[in-house]
Design an enzyme around this catalytic site. Structure first.
Site, PDB file in Angstrom:
ATOM      1  N   ASP A   1       0.872  -1.177   0.000  1.00 11.97           N
ATOM      2  CA  ASP A   1       0.000   0.000   0.000  1.00 11.97           C
ATOM      3  C   ASP A   1       0.914   1.233   0.000  1.00 11.97           C
ATOM      4  O   ASP A   1       2.108   1.118   0.319  1.00 11.97           O
ATOM      5  CB  ASP A   1      -0.864  -0.064   1.277  1.00 11.97           C
TER       6      ASP A   1
ATOM      7  N   ASP B   1       0.006   5.200   1.028  1.00 16.69           N
ATOM      8  CA  ASP B   1      -0.095   6.160   2.151  1.00 16.69           C
ATOM      9  C   ASP B   1      -0.168   5.450   3.494  1.00 16.69           C
ATOM     10  O   ASP B   1      -0.967   4.544   3.688  1.00 16.69           O
ATOM     11  CB  ASP B   1      -1.336   7.037   1.972  1.00 16.69           C
TER      12      ASP B   1
ATOM     13  N   ASP C   1      -1.963  -0.317   5.780  1.00 21.22           N
ATOM     14  CA  ASP C   1      -2.344   0.285   7.077  1.00 21.22           C
ATOM     15  C   ASP C   1      -3.819   0.604   7.205  1.00 21.22           C
ATOM     16  O   ASP C   1      -4.277   1.026   8.266  1.00 21.22           O
ATOM     17  CB  ASP C   1      -1.590   1.612   7.271  1.00 21.22           C
TER      18      ASP C   1
HETATM   19  O1  LIG Z   1      -4.492   3.154  -0.387  1.00 23.59           O
HETATM   20  P1  LIG Z   1      -3.578   4.240   0.048  1.00 23.59           P
HETATM   21  O2  LIG Z   1      -2.344   4.370  -0.796  1.00 23.59           O
HETATM   22  O3  LIG Z   1      -3.234   4.133   1.510  1.00 23.59           O
HETATM   23  O4  LIG Z   1      -4.408   5.581  -0.161  1.00 23.59           O
HETATM   24  C1  LIG Z   1      -5.504   5.874   0.724  1.00 23.59           C
HETATM   25  C2  LIG Z   1      -5.720   7.366   0.744  1.00 23.59           C
HETATM   26  O5  LIG Z   1      -4.429   7.943   1.018  1.00 23.59           O
HETATM   27  C3  LIG Z   1      -4.309   9.356   0.955  1.00 23.59           C
HETATM   28  O6  LIG Z   1      -4.948   9.916   2.101  1.00 23.59           O
HETATM   29  C4  LIG Z   1      -4.333   9.557   3.331  1.00 23.59           C
HETATM   30  O7  LIG Z   1      -2.982  10.054   3.337  1.00 23.59           O
HETATM   31  C5  LIG Z   1      -2.852  11.510   3.267  1.00 23.59           C
HETATM   32  C6  LIG Z   1      -1.376  11.840   3.200  1.00 23.59           C
HETATM   33  O8  LIG Z   1      -0.671  11.315   4.261  1.00 23.59           O
HETATM   34  C7  LIG Z   1      -3.553  12.119   4.506  1.00 23.59           C
HETATM   35  O9  LIG Z   1      -3.446  13.553   4.459  1.00 23.59           O
HETATM   36  C8  LIG Z   1      -5.026  11.688   4.508  1.00 23.59           C
HETATM   37  O10 LIG Z   1      -5.652  12.156   5.698  1.00 23.59           O
HETATM   38  C9  LIG Z   1      -5.113  10.144   4.488  1.00 23.59           C
HETATM   39  O11 LIG Z   1      -6.479   9.733   4.373  1.00 23.59           O
HETATM   40  C10 LIG Z   1      -4.878   9.897  -0.326  1.00 23.59           C
HETATM   41  O12 LIG Z   1      -4.815  11.318  -0.297  1.00 23.59           O
HETATM   42  C11 LIG Z   1      -6.298   9.402  -0.570  1.00 23.59           C
HETATM   43  O13 LIG Z   1      -6.771   9.861  -1.826  1.00 23.59           O
HETATM   44  C12 LIG Z   1      -6.231   7.873  -0.616  1.00 23.59           C
HETATM   45  O14 LIG Z   1      -7.517   7.335  -0.878  1.00 23.59           O
END
Ligand SMILES: O=P(O)(O)OC[C@H]1O[C@H](O[C@H]2O[C@H](CO)[C@@H](O)[C@H](O)[C@H]2O)[C@H](O)[C@@H](O)[C@@H]1O
Length: 383
Positions: A122, A124, A324
């Site tokens: 994954d 983020d 995560d």
């Molecule tokens: O599947 P992932 O790669 O984990 O993506 C899931 C979401 O991640 C991002 O948002 C998350 O991370 C951001 C940066 O650290 C944070 O600001 C936010 O609060 C988190 O939800 C991304 O911006 C989303 O579009 C993804 O869906």
């Protein structure tokens, strides 16, 4: 909270794969064609009829609870010899069920012996730390190097909720496979085994490499673009909120919104969703994610990639998925149910999961990836 309940119900007692023989919503008038008219109709999910119309649905359906719990408070176990807090004890107890993938590394390599390891990562919160601004969620050069190293030895795929282009831009490694939009936009290896899938096309990526593109939600693109524009419009007065277009899904971020406005944001999104019965909503870390009502998720994406790599129903493969977020649970569950590998949950707080192992944060993910590469290097036959 439905998700939590589901996880609790499906988590097994034995957190280790050792005992395994192999390893181990909404109604309203549709604005777009109904399922009969779309090519990926076999993937369409059935969503139960929505209760009629009150705004307090937001509360009664648990949206607010889910929003509040979507990014747990971080708890750091006290390793300095001082008195343990309740949180430390809770985390240590939790780790009995989800042991550290670092401490259990020897065991993991014994499962991997004579098998082809496939890595799913994954983005983020796993490869990059969670930060306030989603556009600045960079991964470190050390992490990039570690991912590049493991990819020398094992097929490696990044599976993200982000758009595929965005996550490729962050990671910057063309030798990997990528699945963006929670698996609804896959760039994988060319193989005859997945040619029968609708919406599967051969393509040549920028560097000239032949790849396969699988986009099961392609007919939702106009709808996603439309709801993205509406969400931007309706949330523009809410300070701190941002809307991110992830191509086949949309993220409404509330990490930087004052908690007193969360109800407003939930109600606004809920109201718009009433007009889109073919879209559904899931919760991530301080983010509401709007996506097509399609039986496709990160777990299905893993299965698709394994099949493309020639490993479906194979006893000789060990898929490892590191993630995560709640959306990663779909992948953990696929691996657990298929007795075909294991998930590693990245979390610094106890939570129910379908993963087998845990890592505390991206810095531990880095250590884990380094260990994986070192293990492979040391076990490679000497020339
Ligand atoms: O599947 P992932 O790669 O984990 O993506 C899931 C979401 O991640 C991002 O948002 C998350 O991370 C951001 C940066 O650290 C944070 O600001 C936010 O609060 C988190 O939800 C991304 O911006 C989303 O579009 C993804 O869906």
């Amino acid at each position: 909270m439905e998700l939590e309940r589901n996880h609790n119900a499906s988590v097994l007692n034995d957190a280790s794969p050792k005992n395994s023989s192999r390893l181990g919503p909404h109604s309203g008038l549709p604005k777009y064609p109904t399922s009969a008219a779309v090519s990926s109709s076999s993937l369409l999910l059935t969503i139960p009829g929505k209760k009629t119309g009150l705004l307090d649905d937001v509360r009664s359906t648990g949206w607010l609870d889910a929003m509040k719990s979507s990014s747990p408070t971080h708890m750091f176990p006290n390793d300095s010899g001082t008195e343990l807090t309740e949180n430390d004890i809770a985390y240590r107890n939790w780790m009995l069920k989800y042991p550290s993938a670092l401490a259990s590394f020897g065991k993991l390599t014994s499962y991997a012996k004579d098998k082809k390891v496939v890595l799913f990562l994954d983005y983020d919160g796993t490869l990059s730390p969670i930060v306030d601004n989603p556009d600045e969620a960079y991964m470190s050069n050390n992490m990039r190097l570690a991912v590049q190293n493991v990819a020398k030895y094992f097929p490696t795929a990044i599976i993200s909720g982000r758009s595929r282009d965005k996550v490729l831009e962050f990671v910057g490694l063309t030798e990997l496979y990528y699945a963006g939009s929670h698996g609804m936009d896959i760039m994988g290896p060319v193989s005859p085994s997945t040619n029968t899938h609708e919406n599967c096309v051969r393509s040549t990526e920028k560097q000239g490499k032949e790849v396969k593109l699988y986009q099961p939600a392609s007919e939702f693109l106009p709808m996603i673009d439309e709801i993205y524009r509406s969400l931007v419009e309706i949330t523009k007065e809410i300070e701190g909120s941002t809307v991110e277009n992830n191509r086949f899904c949309v993220s409404v971020h509330y990490r930087n919104v004052e908690e007193k406005s969360w109800t407003t944001i939930a109600e606004l999104v809920h109201d718009i969703m009433k007009n889109y019965p073919r879209l559904r909503l899931t919760h991530g870390r301080k983010v509401l994610e709007v996506r097509p009502v399609l039986d496709w998720d990160k777990g299905k994406a893993c299965e698709f990639l394994l099949k493309s790599l020639g490993y479906s129903n194979s006893d000789n493969v060990l898929p490892i998925y590191v993630g995560d977020d709640r959306t990663d649970e779909d992948a953990f569950k696929v691996l657990r149910d298929g007795n075909q590998g294991f998930g590693i949950l990245v979390s610094s707080a106890p939570k129910a999961s379908n993963a087998f192992y845990s890592l505390r944060d991206p810095s531990e993910v880095l250590e884990f990836l380094k260990l994986v590469a070192m293990w492979k290097e040391s076990s490679a036959p000497q020339l």
